[in-house]
Design a protein around this motif. Sequence first.
Motif, PDB file in Angstrom:
ATOM      1  N   ALA A   1       0.827  -1.205   0.000  1.00  0.00           N
ATOM      2  CA  ALA A   1       0.000   0.000   0.000  1.00  0.00           C
ATOM      3  C   ALA A   1       0.863   1.257   0.000  1.00  0.00           C
ATOM      4  O   ALA A   1       0.551   2.252  -0.670  1.00  0.00           O
ATOM      5  CB  ALA A   1      -0.935  -0.002   1.212  1.00  0.00           C
ATOM      6  N   GLY A   2       1.984   1.229   0.735  1.00  0.00           N
ATOM      7  CA  GLY A   2       2.863   2.390   0.787  1.00  0.00           C
ATOM      8  C   GLY A   2       3.608   2.644  -0.500  1.00  0.00           C
ATOM      9  O   GLY A   2       4.049   3.764  -0.770  1.00  0.00           O
ATOM     10  N   GLY A   3       3.761   1.612  -1.331  1.00  0.00           N
ATOM     11  CA  GLY A   3       4.448   1.771  -2.609  1.00  0.00           C
ATOM     12  C   GLY A   3       3.537   1.925  -3.799  1.00  0.00           C
ATOM     13  O   GLY A   3       4.001   2.047  -4.928  1.00  0.00           O
ATOM     14  N   LEU A   4       2.233   1.965  -3.557  1.00  0.00           N
ATOM     15  CA  LEU A   4       1.263   2.027  -4.657  1.00  0.00           C
ATOM     16  C   LEU A   4       0.945   3.433  -5.171  1.00  0.00           C
ATOM     17  O   LEU A   4       0.940   3.651  -6.388  1.00  0.00           O
ATOM     18  CB  LEU A   4      -0.033   1.333  -4.216  1.00  0.00           C
ATOM     19  N   PRO A   5       0.653   4.419  -4.309  1.00  0.00           N
ATOM     20  CA  PRO A   5       0.016   5.654  -4.803  1.00  0.00           C
ATOM     21  C   PRO A   5       0.801   6.406  -5.857  1.00  0.00           C
ATOM     22  O   PRO A   5       0.260   6.746  -6.923  1.00  0.00           O
ATOM     23  CB  PRO A   5      -0.156   6.498  -3.526  1.00  0.00           C
ATOM     24  N   GLU A   6       2.074   6.697  -5.607  1.00  0.00           N
ATOM     25  CA  GLU A   6       2.838   7.491  -6.574  1.00  0.00           C
ATOM     26  C   GLU A   6       3.072   6.712  -7.848  1.00  0.00           C
ATOM     27  O   GLU A   6       2.915   7.241  -8.960  1.00  0.00           O
ATOM     28  CB  GLU A   6       4.167   7.932  -5.950  1.00  0.00           C
ATOM     29  N   ALA A   7       3.448   5.447  -7.729  1.00  0.00           N
ATOM     30  CA  ALA A   7       3.794   4.657  -8.911  1.00  0.00           C
ATOM     31  C   ALA A   7       2.597   4.476  -9.827  1.00  0.00           C
ATOM     32  O   ALA A   7       2.671   4.735 -11.044  1.00  0.00           O
ATOM     33  CB  ALA A   7       4.353   3.296  -8.481  1.00  0.00           C
TER      34      ALA A   7
ATOM     35  N   LEU B   1      13.924  -4.694  -8.509  1.00  0.00           N
ATOM     36  CA  LEU B   1      12.613  -4.730  -9.152  1.00  0.00           C
ATOM     37  C   LEU B   1      11.578  -4.199  -8.182  1.00  0.00           C
ATOM     38  O   LEU B   1      11.389  -4.745  -7.094  1.00  0.00           O
ATOM     39  CB  LEU B   1      12.252  -6.148  -9.555  1.00  0.00           C
ATOM     40  N   GLY B   2      10.929  -3.104  -8.541  1.00  0.00           N
ATOM     41  CA  GLY B   2       9.860  -2.566  -7.717  1.00  0.00           C
ATOM     42  C   GLY B   2      10.319  -1.531  -6.704  1.00  0.00           C
ATOM     43  O   GLY B   2      11.338  -0.863  -6.882  1.00  0.00           O
ATOM     44  N   LYS B   3       9.581  -1.455  -5.607  1.00  0.00           N
ATOM     45  CA  LYS B   3       9.692  -0.349  -4.680  1.00  0.00           C
ATOM     46  C   LYS B   3      10.564  -0.647  -3.476  1.00  0.00           C
ATOM     47  O   LYS B   3      10.646  -1.776  -2.999  1.00  0.00           O
ATOM     48  CB  LYS B   3       8.287   0.009  -4.152  1.00  0.00           C
ATOM     49  N   VAL B   4      11.209   0.422  -2.973  1.00  0.00           N
ATOM     50  CA  VAL B   4      11.843   0.428  -1.668  1.00  0.00           C
ATOM     51  C   VAL B   4      10.929   1.209  -0.739  1.00  0.00           C
ATOM     52  O   VAL B   4      10.507   2.322  -1.065  1.00  0.00           O
ATOM     53  CB  VAL B   4      13.241   1.082  -1.719  1.00  0.00           C
ATOM     54  N   VAL B   5      10.604   0.622   0.415  1.00  0.00           N
ATOM     55  CA  VAL B   5       9.572   1.195   1.275  1.00  0.00           C
ATOM     56  C   VAL B   5      10.073   1.322   2.704  1.00  0.00           C
ATOM     57  O   VAL B   5      10.686   0.382   3.250  1.00  0.00           O
ATOM     58  CB  VAL B   5       8.299   0.321   1.252  1.00  0.00           C
TER      59      VAL B   5
ATOM     60  N   THR C   1      -0.261  -6.064  -8.960  1.00  0.00           N
ATOM     61  CA  THR C   1       0.504  -6.234  -7.740  1.00  0.00           C
ATOM     62  C   THR C   1       1.491  -5.088  -7.601  1.00  0.00           C
ATOM     63  O   THR C   1       1.751  -4.352  -8.576  1.00  0.00           O
ATOM     64  CB  THR C   1       1.250  -7.583  -7.741  1.00  0.00           C
ATOM     65  N   VAL C   2       2.037  -4.894  -6.421  1.00  0.00           N
ATOM     66  CA  VAL C   2       3.073  -3.890  -6.167  1.00  0.00           C
ATOM     67  C   VAL C   2       4.347  -4.644  -5.783  1.00  0.00           C
ATOM     68  O   VAL C   2       4.496  -5.076  -4.639  1.00  0.00           O
ATOM     69  CB  VAL C   2       2.676  -2.921  -5.034  1.00  0.00           C
ATOM     70  N   PRO C   3       5.270  -4.832  -6.729  1.00  0.00           N
ATOM     71  CA  PRO C   3       6.514  -5.540  -6.378  1.00  0.00           C
ATOM     72  C   PRO C   3       7.319  -4.733  -5.356  1.00  0.00           C
ATOM     73  O   PRO C   3       7.507  -3.521  -5.513  1.00  0.00           O
ATOM     74  CB  PRO C   3       7.260  -5.633  -7.712  1.00  0.00           C
ATOM     75  N   ILE C   4       7.781  -5.388  -4.314  1.00  0.00           N
ATOM     76  CA  ILE C   4       8.559  -4.741  -3.261  1.00  0.00           C
ATOM     77  C   ILE C   4       9.982  -5.281  -3.297  1.00  0.00           C
ATOM     78  O   ILE C   4      10.212  -6.483  -3.129  1.00  0.00           O
ATOM     79  CB  ILE C   4       7.941  -4.984  -1.875  1.00  0.00           C
ATOM     80  N   ALA C   5      10.946  -4.382  -3.523  1.00  0.00           N
ATOM     81  CA  ALA C   5      12.347  -4.785  -3.564  1.00  0.00           C
ATOM     82  C   ALA C   5      12.937  -4.921  -2.180  1.00  0.00           C
ATOM     83  O   ALA C   5      13.735  -5.828  -1.914  1.00  0.00           O
ATOM     84  CB  ALA C   5      13.158  -3.772  -4.374  1.00  0.00           C
ATOM     85  N   ALA C   6      12.571  -4.011  -1.256  1.00  0.00           N
ATOM     86  CA  ALA C   6      13.132  -4.038   0.089  1.00  0.00           C
ATOM     87  C   ALA C   6      12.311  -3.131   0.994  1.00  0.00           C
ATOM     88  O   ALA C   6      11.691  -2.157   0.535  1.00  0.00           O
ATOM     89  CB  ALA C   6      14.588  -3.577   0.089  1.00  0.00           C
TER      90      ALA C   6
ATOM     91  N   GLY D   1      11.648  -0.367 -12.299  1.00  0.00           N
ATOM     92  CA  GLY D   1      11.371   0.486 -11.147  1.00  0.00           C
ATOM     93  C   GLY D   1       9.901   0.482 -10.766  1.00  0.00           C
ATOM     94  O   GLY D   1       9.072  -0.210 -11.370  1.00  0.00           O
ATOM     95  N   GLY D   2       9.564   1.295  -9.770  1.00  0.00           N
ATOM     96  CA  GLY D   2       8.197   1.327  -9.274  1.00  0.00           C
ATOM     97  C   GLY D   2       7.187   1.769 -10.313  1.00  0.00           C
ATOM     98  O   GLY D   2       6.170   1.103 -10.536  1.00  0.00           O
ATOM     99  N   VAL D   3       7.446   2.903 -10.974  1.00  0.00           N
ATOM    100  CA  VAL D   3       6.528   3.381 -12.004  1.00  0.00           C
ATOM    101  C   VAL D   3       6.560   2.454 -13.210  1.00  0.00           C
ATOM    102  O   VAL D   3       5.528   2.182 -13.834  1.00  0.00           O
ATOM    103  CB  VAL D   3       6.865   4.825 -12.408  1.00  0.00           C
TER     104      VAL D   3
END
Length: 313
Positions: free
Chosen positions: A114-120, A306-310, A281-286, A147-149
């Motif tokens: 959820a924390g990595g979703l809104p901006e991307a 791959l994906g977001k750092v949160v 889905t929102v891939p989470i890198a770390a 990346g996230g986007v």
Amino acid sequence: MRAVTIQDKELVVEERPDPEPGTGELLVRVRAAGLNGADMLQRRGAYPAPPGSPPDIPGLELAGEVERIGPGVRRFGEGDRVMAVVGGGGQAELALVHERAAMPVPEGLDWPQAGGLPEAFTTAHDALFSQAGLGPGEHLLVHGAAGGVGTAAVQLGRAAGARVSATVRREELRPRVEELGARAIDPEGFGEQGPYDVILELVGASNLADNVRALAPWGRIAVIGVGGTGPVGEINLHMVMVRRARIHGSTLRDRSLEEKATAARRVEKQVLPLFDEGRLTVPIAATYPLDEVEQAYARFEAGGKLGKVVLLP
């Protein structure tokens, strides 16, 4: 509350007064805050927060629980799970969000997602559909797709019925990007894999000339990132004319509340249901706790993920 602050280009976690929600605002207990390129720029003094946002607390996106509501709030109540794109201040234990910019968190998402979703997803959706008008059957190219986007854009293009190609420099990440719905290709020679109806540029000006040459007639280039190779390049305007092409750029952070609210409602109606259906889905890198913010920023800038750092305050 504890918050990440920028002091002389250094990151310092320190105590700050708890924010007070004003009219139409939510006070959110932040559970997760995604990192973005704008945070790296702000740390270096190159991207100041817009007026009305905390000038020295970074963080463009967050998810958490509503702790208190300000006067006039009607849509959300205490305890609701919300997420939002904000002008700043997301990397803290508490943050203010205007209710019109807030979105409900889909039930199946955990806090890091959820924390990595809104901006991307808001950035990708706005660029691909509101601006570039991507349609079913068109060929989409996403540069910097790991990346996230980029991962959001790949999935949204696939969900819309587009044919998606994606440049990914790290060979080991290409299979994972393909799992999201794209044909992953090496950035070198991407133009030979066209033509493309829409190109989402997340890398920089070094792609500009080849982007134009690789466009289909009436093709569109959406520029939303230049951190990889910089903002300055040359373009053949005759080729733009021949292709009947359109090139546009966009940022999300400094838009007005009205514009952010419009973008949020579109995501809420057109994107969030796809999470409930399990199609996105929102891939989470770390993930990192607040006290390890230096490591989190270093991981973001290191690449190869791959994906977001949160951050998890």
